[in-house]
Motif scaffolding. Sequence first.
Motif: not given
Length: 468
Positions: A89-93, A112-114, A158-159
């Motif tokens: 998540s911290a890396a942007g997914g 999000d984005d995982v 979450r998205t």
Amino acid sequence: MDQLRRRLLAGAVGGLLAAGVAGRAAAAPATGTVTDPAAAAWGRVPRIRRRITPPRFPGRTFPITDHGAAGDGGTMCTQAFRDTIAACSAAGGGRVLVPAGTYLTGAIHLADDVELHLEAGATIKFSRDPADYLPVVHTRYEGIELMNYSPFIYAHGRTNVAITGDGVIDGQADAEHWWDWSNDPPPTEGPDKKLLASMAEEGVPVAERVFGEGHHLRPNLIQLYQCRNVLIEGVTVKDSPMWNIHPVLCTNVTVRGVTVDSPHGPNNDGCDPESCVDVLIERCEFNTGDDCVAIKAGKNADGRRVNAPSTNVLVDSCVMRDGNGGVTIGSETTGGVSWVFAWNCTMSSPRLERAVRIKTNPERGGYVRDVYVKDITVEQAADAVVEVALNYENKHTGPYFPEVGRIDIQRLRAGRAPRAFNLIGNPDNPIRGVRVTNSVFEEMTEDDVVTDVTGLVLRNVWVNGHRV
């Protein structure tokens, strides 16, 4: 028996329309162009399907083994899952990768984005210790919001979240772990269910409905709560404490190519979208201890408080084996259910009780309407092939009559079952509109039950070789 069957299906019990007269009247073309309401309804499906698009993820991969997970089946990997998801998540997914092996863990919370991806040969095996699902989270239990044990895989608000791959998600529930909470003697969930229901009726805030430790309300295996853009694809899920896959208050949900193998547990529903909008369930296989697919919308006072419907639900090309119902709506109907479409499904088992099932009662309220089913094959069922029952849990009276109608079934072929139809309305609240066309029920052994139904239309329907 055939004479009685024809009398029940064409009689006027509680306002039931005569099938012959009503069917001919409904079929008579008016002058000019006539639009078939069912054909117009099916015309909505391509538009709904175009809106349902699986999320896409960045091309980054984060193996859980890089964060200390061991696939030996005995090492607890809860922290490794947590750390890997946080890093992704911290890396942007991206993709959280579960390599081949067996990984023991407590609750997994997605971000999000995982995308949680299980390689072939990977099994996530969930701990049997309830303490591994604390602290409590905001969840729903049988249509009522509360703070309870975390679902085993959970996301809230979450998205872009996904669970994919060829691996196995094993809840490890059995008669001595989780499932025993559903039975007497204590400890059992009965007193907690009553307590939760009374809290909801009294308007106790959700934050104060705290269960979890010291209580016995079973969590779900997978619950995605108030999420947008959800994908569950390819995995096998098994042996949940209760419902296996439970999207709640979600939008844009795809459940594709999933196998639910959980036939022995109580309330082991397969996939239960609740208060969701735009849902596609396709090419899945269900073998469950309760309903295979059950579309829900909250229950009683809490359902009226949240007041969120389920709408635009597509069930395409699925296989249903054991279960209380193949494609089911209810019993939690309070927020309303509409625009449900099911087609190209195959259902058969001596332990599949019903193929198409709608269940609710005068405590639920809400509505069930615009339900369209076609091209269903039912080789064997243990009860009625088609059931619409407004007396679920044997409740015939109450302050909130549900509105149920506009149900259309086409080209259903059933082999063996006790009866074709179990349609039970209420004298003050009939079922309003069931239309069955071009359907065959081959070996029915008992008389149908049809009471308090208005607008029943049977056209080109054959039962035991007789046209009704």
